[in-house]
Design a protein around this motif. Structure first.
Motif, PDB file in Angstrom:
ATOM      1  N   GLY A 613      18.220   3.444   8.880  1.00 32.25           N
ATOM      2  CA  GLY A 613      19.017   4.308   9.739  1.00 32.25           C
ATOM      3  C   GLY A 613      19.516   5.540   9.021  1.00 32.25           C
ATOM      4  O   GLY A 613      19.504   5.624   7.783  1.00 32.25           O
ATOM      5  N   ILE A 614      19.960   6.533   9.805  1.00 29.01           N
ATOM      6  CA  ILE A 614      20.517   7.786   9.290  1.00 29.01           C
ATOM      7  C   ILE A 614      21.935   7.913   9.824  1.00 29.01           C
ATOM      8  O   ILE A 614      22.157   7.848  11.032  1.00 29.01           O
ATOM      9  N   PRO A 622      29.330   3.266   7.032  1.00 27.55           N
ATOM     10  CA  PRO A 622      28.965   2.108   7.879  1.00 27.55           C
ATOM     11  C   PRO A 622      29.198   0.780   7.163  1.00 27.55           C
ATOM     12  O   PRO A 622      29.198   0.709   5.927  1.00 27.55           O
ATOM     13  N   ALA A 623      29.380  -0.276   7.950  1.00 28.14           N
ATOM     14  CA  ALA A 623      29.471  -1.633   7.387  1.00 28.14           C
ATOM     15  C   ALA A 623      28.095  -2.076   6.926  1.00 28.14           C
ATOM     16  O   ALA A 623      27.073  -1.559   7.365  1.00 28.14           O
ATOM     17  N   ILE A 624      28.093  -3.064   6.042  1.00 27.18           N
ATOM     18  CA  ILE A 624      26.846  -3.605   5.513  1.00 27.18           C
ATOM     19  C   ILE A 624      26.616  -4.988   6.097  1.00 27.18           C
ATOM     20  O   ILE A 624      27.488  -5.866   6.015  1.00 27.18           O
ATOM     21  N   ARG A 625      25.458  -5.208   6.693  1.00 25.34           N
ATOM     22  CA  ARG A 625      25.108  -6.498   7.272  1.00 25.34           C
ATOM     23  C   ARG A 625      23.812  -7.005   6.654  1.00 25.34           C
ATOM     24  O   ARG A 625      23.017  -6.232   6.106  1.00 25.34           O
ATOM     25  N   VAL A 626      23.622  -8.321   6.813  1.00 29.54           N
ATOM     26  CA  VAL A 626      22.393  -8.965   6.345  1.00 29.54           C
ATOM     27  C   VAL A 626      21.501  -9.198   7.551  1.00 29.54           C
ATOM     28  O   VAL A 626      21.943  -9.754   8.561  1.00 29.54           O
ATOM     29  N   VAL A 627      20.250  -8.759   7.454  1.00 30.29           N
ATOM     30  CA  VAL A 627      19.291  -8.940   8.542  1.00 30.29           C
ATOM     31  C   VAL A 627      18.015  -9.546   7.982  1.00 30.29           C
ATOM     32  O   VAL A 627      17.695  -9.394   6.797  1.00 30.29           O
ATOM     33  N   GLY A 635      22.376  -0.217  13.106  1.00 26.17           N
ATOM     34  CA  GLY A 635      22.974  -0.287  14.429  1.00 26.17           C
ATOM     35  C   GLY A 635      24.235   0.555  14.464  1.00 26.17           C
ATOM     36  O   GLY A 635      24.543   1.302  13.519  1.00 26.17           O
ATOM     37  N   ARG A 636      24.968   0.441  15.539  1.00 25.43           N
ATOM     38  CA  ARG A 636      26.178   1.238  15.690  1.00 25.43           C
ATOM     39  C   ARG A 636      27.224   0.790  14.668  1.00 25.43           C
ATOM     40  O   ARG A 636      27.746  -0.319  14.725  1.00 25.43           O
TER      41      ARG A 636
END
Length: 681
Positions: A613-614, A622-627, A635-636
């Motif tokens: 993402g940009i 942005p928050a950091i998530r694990v995918v 994402g938002r």
């Protein structure tokens, strides 16, 4: 700790497969014939085949490895605008803290300006960082930049999601001056056209249709014009002089724009002469009469008009005029109507014959005063009563004849002043340093200007002088042709006469007092030529206005030099005494400032290919998530990293599942059981 079953066959698999097939066939035959122990015999065969496969229980003691995230910080010139440096540093620190809190190892890489104005090399730095890390541990890639990179084609294969956190702000805007078309050279006196455009990008102020444009040539005071914005304009221009012309175009810095480094455009154009018009007037034919003609005709850029006085008015030989094939000397046309069209006039052993009235000779004087050039190649007639000196030309002739003609052999030599003068500098070393002798010289006195060569008895031989706006020279001998004929080895006649003619026509490379610089990359060699004993220092003014004073060292008579490494790209101004010059190192605006508005458009295809993402830093980190791998990683309000589950094996324990003793017991029991069953039946 993890477990698994491994197989280490005792025999090749094809042999075991054949044995299995044969065993299956025999058991099937026994079952078909109704043998009561066929099942036990089949189990025995299966145990044997299993033993041949060598099954073992493997137990691994593993240590899990943390994932790695790479943060690439862009510190190039465009990232040093406004508050971008602080914004980038804070975002990198916060991002590192968030990733570390998740147990992710962070690698931070800084990318500065590329060498030789190659711009931001983001992908090169990312490829080098990936090459030093195990690909199986890289979980995320983060670029902190304005998105203006110049090596996108070098993007490496990416093992994890790529994200861009750009430093742009919504109110950013910039104004840029672009030279869309400019020739490398131009003909003096002819109009050329340059194409310019002033471009506003980003959140530029509305309603601005015209802006000022300052144009300066060779560092002179600029002229200001108003030009339209976001529209190509054609600028007609006539170069003021030959050689290098440095043109600087500048639009003043506007309030609120990101930088003024791209508000200037620098163009260097070489001015060349199309055709040089030379008038050569020769007196009576003599042995060296073709010397000047051959020299000037050998240059294809010279238009030569040559007249030789073959039949003076006083000549009476009885030949009827209608039988003569001579052209009348167009004195009125040449010396009254078109005299200003010539760049140089040469009088070769010409004397007053009544052909050129005093009014016409006065026109020659006026021609010189206004910027023309005249060369006198003197012969014996110059010392007599009909000498051109005894006419209105006396006002410009550099020396007065004494009426004496020196008929003796001598070797011309360069004077001490001549060693410094560009017309004769270095001539003494040409032609093996041994020049042939000349046999005649016209004695002159009270020389004016510069005496650059001497002859018999150190008498002045070649004199150069400036009169008004023009230039005059006097060669007090008509024996230069002896060098051309190779007499006693000859001499540098062609080079001498070529330099002399070009000095009189004001070629820049032959100026006595001159200052210029030659650039190689970011290094410049500053050259000062002077006829004085010393040159003093040179002041170098950089594009940012800072001054550096450099001493000049003499490297040859009259030639002083200094070396300087320019710390910036742009226009440098040089001043030494009353001489000044300008030189451009690289483009006026480096490639880093061609586009300054932050944007992710260039990186978007690459980022989308990794599900990244940009995001703009000004909107918050942005928050950091694990995918999971292959899933969208942006994402938002969040960006994702992909866990890699990497580990390192500490130890491995293997235990045989069918040891030999166990196989023997089981086989023995099955065979015995089958025998008993079949025997009882």
């Amino acid at each position: 700790m993890t477990h698994g079953i491994l197989f280490d066959p005792v025999l090749p698999l094809w042999i075991i497969a054949c044995l299995a097939g044969a065993s299956l066939a025999l058991v099937a035959l026994a079952a078909w014939r109704g043998l009561s122990g066929w099942a036990l015999r089949g189990l025995g065969a299966a145990v044997i085949l299993a033993a041949l496969m060598g099954p073992t229980l493997s137990r691994e003691d593993r240590e899990d490895l943390s994932d790695i995230a790479i943060i690439v910080e862009d510190t190039s010139a465009s990232q040093r605008l406004a508050d971008r440096p602080g914004m980038t540093a804070r975002a990198a620190d916060d991002l590192e803290a968030r990733l570390t809190a998740r147990g992710t190892d962070v690698r931070r890489v800084e990318v500065g300006d590329g060498a030789d104005d190659s711009g931001t090399q983001l992908m090169t730095a990312l490829a080098e960082a990936l090459a030093t890390e195990p690909q199986g541990r890289v979980a995320g890639l983060f670029l902190l930049s304005d998105g203006r990179l110049h090596d996108l084609e070098r993007a490496p294969p990416l093992p994890a999601p790529l994200h861009l956190l750009h430093t742009g702000r919504s109110e950013d805007w910039d104004r840029r001056l672009i030279v869309e078309g400019a020739p490398a050279f131009a003909i003096l006196g002819e109009e050329i056209t340059l194409t310019l455009r002033i471009e506003d990008s980003g959140a530029a102020p509305e309603g601005v249709r015209e802006v000022p444009l300052d144009i300066s040539i060779d560092g002179e005071a600029p002229q200001r014009f108003n030009v339209p914005v976001d529209q190509s304009i054609e600028l007609p221009l006539v170069l003021p002089h030959g050689g290098r012309n440095v043109l600087e175009f500048t639009t003043p810095e506007a309030a609120g724009e990101l930088t003024a480094r791209n508000n200037t455009a620098l163009v260097q154009i070489n001015g060349v002469r199309d055709r040089l018009r030379v008038l050569l007037v020769s007196g009576e034919p003599h042995a060296g009469g073709r010397t000047w003609r051959n020299l000037l005709k050998s240059d294809s850029s010279v238009d030569l008009v040559h007249f030789t006085i073959l039949r003076p008015p006083e000549k009476q030989d009885g030949v009827p005029v209608e039988e003569l094939s001579l052209i009348a000397f167009p004195t009125r046309e040449l010396f009254l109507e078109k005299i200003d069209d010539f760049d140089l006039i040469i009088f070769d052993r010409y004397k007053r014959r009544g052909i050129l009235p005093a009014l016409y000779l006065q026109n020659v004087v006026d021609y010189v005063q206004k910027g023309g050039a005249v060369l006198f190649a003197a012969g014996p007639d110059f010392a007599g009563a009909s000498s051109l000196y005894r006419s209105p030309l006396e006002a410009i002739v550099p020396a007065r004849p004494t009426a004496r003609v020196v008929d003796e052999a001598y070797r011309p030599k360069v004077t001490e002043l001549g060693e410094k003068h560009p017309v004769t500098a270095g001539l003494a070393q040409m032609h093996d340093g041994e020049w042939g002798r000349w046999l005649r010289q016209i004695e002159v006195e009270a020389p004016q200007g510069d005496v650059v060569m001497s002859g018999a008895g150190d008498r002045p031989l070649l004199m150069l002088n400036r009169v008004g706006e023009g230039r005059v020279s006097l060669l007090a001998s008509d024996h230069a042709w002896l060098w051309n004929r190779g007499y006693e080895g000859g001499g540098p006649q062609l080079e001498l006469l070529r330099r002399l003619a070009h000095w009189m026509m004001k070629e820049p490379e032959l100026e006595e007092e001159a200052l210029w610089a030659e650039a190689t990359g970011q290094r410049m060699r500053i050259i000062r030529r002077t006829l004085k004993g010393s040159a003093g220092d040179v002041t170098v003014t950089a594009p940012d206005g800072s001054d550096v004073v450099l001493p000049l060292e003499e490297v040859a008579p009259g030639r002083f030099e200094a070396q300087y490494d320019g710390p910036q790209i742009g226009l440098y101004r040089l001043v030494s005494g009353d001489q000044s010059a300008v030189i451009g190192l690289g483009p006026a605006a480096p490639v880093e400032f061609e586009q300054t508005i932050a944007s992710g458009d260039a990186l978007a295809p690459l980022i989308e290919g990794t599900n990244g993402g940009i995001r703009a830093i000004e909107d918050g980190l942005p928050a950091i998530r694990v995918v999971r791998e292959g899933r969208p990683a942006a994402g938002r309000g969040w960006l994702g990293i992909t866990p890699r589950g990497a580990y390192v094996t500490q130890s491995v324990t293997q235990t045989a599942l069918l040891p030999a003793w166990l196989v023997l017991i089981v086989i023995g029991a099955l065979v015995t059981g089958a025998w008993l069953r079949e025997g009882r039946r």
